[in-house]
Write a protein that holds these residues in place. Structure first.
Motif, PDB file in Angstrom:
ATOM      1  N   UNK A 248     -11.828  10.324 -26.547  1.00 24.02           N
ATOM      2  CA  UNK A 248     -13.038  10.497 -27.333  1.00 24.02           C
ATOM      3  C   UNK A 248     -12.856  10.245 -28.818  1.00 24.02           C
ATOM      4  N   UNK A 249     -11.692   9.810 -29.247  1.00 21.43           N
ATOM      5  CA  UNK A 249     -11.478   9.489 -30.665  1.00 21.43           C
ATOM      6  C   UNK A 249     -10.500   8.319 -30.727  1.00 21.43           C
ATOM      7  N   UNK A 250     -10.717   7.452 -31.677  1.00 15.90           N
ATOM      8  CA  UNK A 250      -9.892   6.246 -31.790  1.00 15.90           C
ATOM      9  C   UNK A 250      -8.946   6.383 -32.976  1.00 15.90           C
ATOM     10  N   UNK A 251      -7.664   6.126 -32.715  1.00 14.21           N
ATOM     11  CA  UNK A 251      -6.637   6.107 -33.759  1.00 14.21           C
ATOM     12  C   UNK A 251      -6.120   4.676 -33.821  1.00 14.21           C
ATOM     13  N   UNK A 252      -6.418   3.978 -34.935  1.00 19.50           N
ATOM     14  CA  UNK A 252      -6.141   2.549 -35.038  1.00 19.50           C
ATOM     15  C   UNK A 252      -4.892   2.296 -35.881  1.00 19.50           C
ATOM     16  N   UNK A 253      -4.145   1.268 -35.460  1.00 24.98           N
ATOM     17  CA  UNK A 253      -2.939   0.901 -36.189  1.00 24.98           C
ATOM     18  C   UNK A 253      -3.269   0.385 -37.580  1.00 24.98           C
ATOM     19  N   UNK A 254      -4.334  -0.406 -37.712  1.00 23.04           N
ATOM     20  CA  UNK A 254      -4.662  -0.972 -39.017  1.00 23.04           C
ATOM     21  C   UNK A 254      -5.109   0.089 -40.015  1.00 23.04           C
ATOM     22  N   UNK A 255      -5.521   1.268 -39.508  1.00 20.92           N
ATOM     23  CA  UNK A 255      -5.844   2.376 -40.410  1.00 20.92           C
ATOM     24  C   UNK A 255      -4.575   3.091 -40.866  1.00 20.92           C
ATOM     25  N   UNK A 256      -3.613   3.225 -39.944  1.00 19.31           N
ATOM     26  CA  UNK A 256      -2.357   3.897 -40.288  1.00 19.31           C
ATOM     27  C   UNK A 256      -1.446   2.994 -41.101  1.00 19.31           C
ATOM     28  N   UNK A 257      -1.446   1.689 -40.790  1.00 16.06           N
ATOM     29  CA  UNK A 257      -0.606   0.726 -41.500  1.00 16.06           C
ATOM     30  C   UNK A 257      -1.506  -0.442 -41.915  1.00 16.06           C
TER      31      UNK A 257
END
Length: 604
Positions: A248-257
């Motif tokens: 139910x929640x998205x954790x994106x690589x481009x946000x972290x790096x």
């Protein structure tokens, strides 16, 4: 008032120069060593990331090849076209044994299914994996899967194409061990003799197990990141950030790096960043990311794979060298003051030489001018510079050797030392180009051990590994030095024969291999015979590409194994046998039609 003399001034001047030169040399060496170590670690990390990505692509291609082999079997099309999954069917059971053997030899496979176009996409053959091993799903437990994209999308493909699903968490009912596991599905159409698509073969792959196997030889301090084409984390050191879209929640690589954004925009294929040069983007780490397509580019599928290494581990040697440099600078400064006072004029020329060497630390011609044979302080200072250069060069050589070892591990089998599939395919493609240029032929022999599974089951995997080593040694003894033998994995080997002799020599070599592997082995006090079945394909008669040559040899090997173990078969003979079988079937049908016509005449 007595003014200081020239000697005093020169001594003070030379002392200052010596101190400054020593400090500058130490500082430059320290900074240069830090930058060099970080750059070398970054290149090594990027190489490891590319190799890991290449292994992932090769593994997916191998799975796709297995799906194509299963879909290309004539019995698959026959069963998909005529069977309903109920009741007894001898042909279905024979085909199910083949599917079962694929599951046994590939622990990363969670499911293998044959799904018909009819009956709303009904499963006809299905093998699952659970905690106890393989599970055969039969009868009323077979499910209709026509509503799933991996079925109706694959049915729309032409024969020979591969469908690669998005990487997701499996929530299908009754999936046994595959349920709630990260899964990648590969599917391919099953076509009948008229080219009509009558079903699909679908292989569900355990993504976590596949990645664990691929990254098993990475150093323990490496951290692995994996994201799909949208940037969702599939693998992360913090497991709570993985498969966020399923929670139910998205954790994106481009946000972290943020440096990975060009990879998802497909404007770049690789990114390398370190915390020494870019502390905000890679705080305390060395990071490398690569974008890797998979699934033969169907659906534009790709992954972004990343490796990270703590900057502290990379710079540990630099810190040690920095402490040594500080001590050496202090020693050099003291020597410079003493020598400046005592030998101001005598030291003028040697100090110029040392200063030049200090500013050209990595230049060989500068080190050749140092007075290394002198027994005074100048000689000590010169030898210290030389030792410093050797220590740094030794560290560079060590890094290079480690990189060479990684390349060797990526291209060779760790057990037998033979080339692996990736290196063999490179050699085969080069050999095809050379053979085409010279208008010569070459042959590929696909060798599959017949009794290896029984040996593993009876005597254990340690004995099985020893048997594989002996088999590899025997294969090299049978072959000429110009021939290439490689291990594809498990109990499968592949042989490349080049030159004008390839077409004529291939059957004889295959016969020698069969005879050699039929000889008994004495292993840990046990007598055993391995045996082998061999398939032969030739260039250019059977195919003009490396993949097709390998597939044709594989198909011939399976036919040879089906016909009787410890035998070999050429792909041309397999095609001829299939053609004769089709002619016999046509004649039988024609004869049956004629008989029915004669029986109907009296009724008229």
């Amino acid at each position: 008032m007595i003014r200081p003399g020239l000697t005093f001034k020169l001594s003070v001047l030379l002392a200052c120069i010596g101190v400054i030169a020593s400090g500058a040399t130490g500082y430059y060496a320290y900074r240069a060593n830090r930058a060099m170590l970080v750059n070398e670690a970054g290149r090594s990390l990027l190489t490891s990331t590319e190799l890991l990505g290449q292994r992932f692509s090769v593994a997916i291609d191998d799975i796709g090849a297995d799906a194509l082999v299963l879909a290309g079997m004539p019995s698959s099309a026959e069963i998909a076209q005529t069977d309903d999954g109920l009741g007894e069917n001898a042909a279905r059971e024979r085909l199910a044994q083949v599917y079962s053997s694929f599951m046994v030899h590939h622990p990363d496979y969670l499911q293998i299914r044959l799904i018909t176009r009819q009956h709303y996409g009904l499963e006809l053959i299905r093998f699952d994996r659970d905690a106890d091993g393989l599970v055969r799903v039969e009868g009323n437990r077979l499910q209709e899967k026509g509503q799933f994209a991996y079925v109706f999308d694959t049915l729309a493909f032409s024969p020979g194409r591969l469908y690669a699903s998005p990487i997701s968490v499996n929530h299908e009912y009754g999936a046994h061990a595959a349920e709630n596991r990260p899964t990648l599905r590969l599917g391919t159409p099953v076509a009948n003799g008229r080219g009509q698509v009558v079903g699909v073969v679908v292989i569900d792959v355990d993504l976590a197990g596949l990645l664990k196997r691929l990254q098993s030889d990475l150093p323990s301090d490496y951290q692995v990141y994996l994201a799909n084409e949208w940037g969702d984390f599939l693998v992360h050191p913090d497991s709570s950030k993985t498969f966020g879209f399923d929670k139910g929640r998205r954790v994106l690589m481009q946000d972290s790096f943020s440096v990975t954004k060009p990879l998802f925009e497909q404007s770049q294929s690789e990114v390398l960043v370190n915390g020494l040069t870019y502390p905000r983007q890679a705080a305390g780490q060395v990071l490398s990311f690569v974008r890797r397509p998979f699934g033969a580019s169907e659906g534009n599928r790709f992954i972004v794979l990343g490796l990270a290494k703590p900057l502290e581990d990379v710079l540990s040697d630099a810190d040690l060298l920095g402490n040594r440099i500080i001590r050496m600078v202090l020693v050099f400064s003291a020597l410079a003051v003493l020598l400046a006072i005592l030998f101001a004029r005598a030291l003028t020329k040697p100090l110029h030489i040392l200063a030049y060497a200090a500013t050209h630390l990595f230049a060989e011609h500068a080190m050749e001018t140092l007075p290394l044979k002198r027994t005074d302080e100048i000689g000590v200072l010169a030898r210290c510079f030389d030792r410093l250069r050797r220590e740094i060069k030794s560290q560079m050589d060590t890094l290079h050797n480690k990189q060479t070892e990684l390349v060797h591990l990526a291209t060779h089998d760790g057990l037998t030392g033979l080339p692996n599939r990736m290196l063999f395919m490179q050699k085969l493609e080069n050999a095809i180009e050379e053979a085409a240029r010279r208008q010569e032929s070459l042959a590929v022999l696909f060798v599959d051990l017949d009794r290896f599974k029984q040996i593993n089951d009876q005597f254990g995997h340690s004995v099985g590994d020893k048997v594989l080593v002996v088999v590899a040694r025997r294969l090299k003894q049978v072959l000429c030095t110009a021939d290439v033998v490689a291990r594809l994995g498990g109990d499968e080997f592949i042989v490349l024969i080049e030159g004008p002799r390839a077409a004529e020599a291939a059957p004889a070599i295959a016969s020698r291999i069969v005879d050699t592997l039929n000889e008994e082995l004495l292993m840990d006090g046990h007598n055993m015979a391995v045996g082998a079945s061999i398939g032969i394909s030739q260039f250019p008669d059977d195919s003009g590409t490396a993949e097709e040559l390998l597939l044709n040899a594989d198909a011939a090997m399976y036919a040879a194994k089906s016909g009787g173990r410890c035998a070999y078969l050429r792909y041309q003979d397999l095609l001829e046998a299939r053609r004769l079988e089709q002619l016999e079937q046509a004649r039988a049908q024609a004869s049956e039609g004629a008989t029915e016509g004669h029986e109907a005449e009296p009724l008229a």
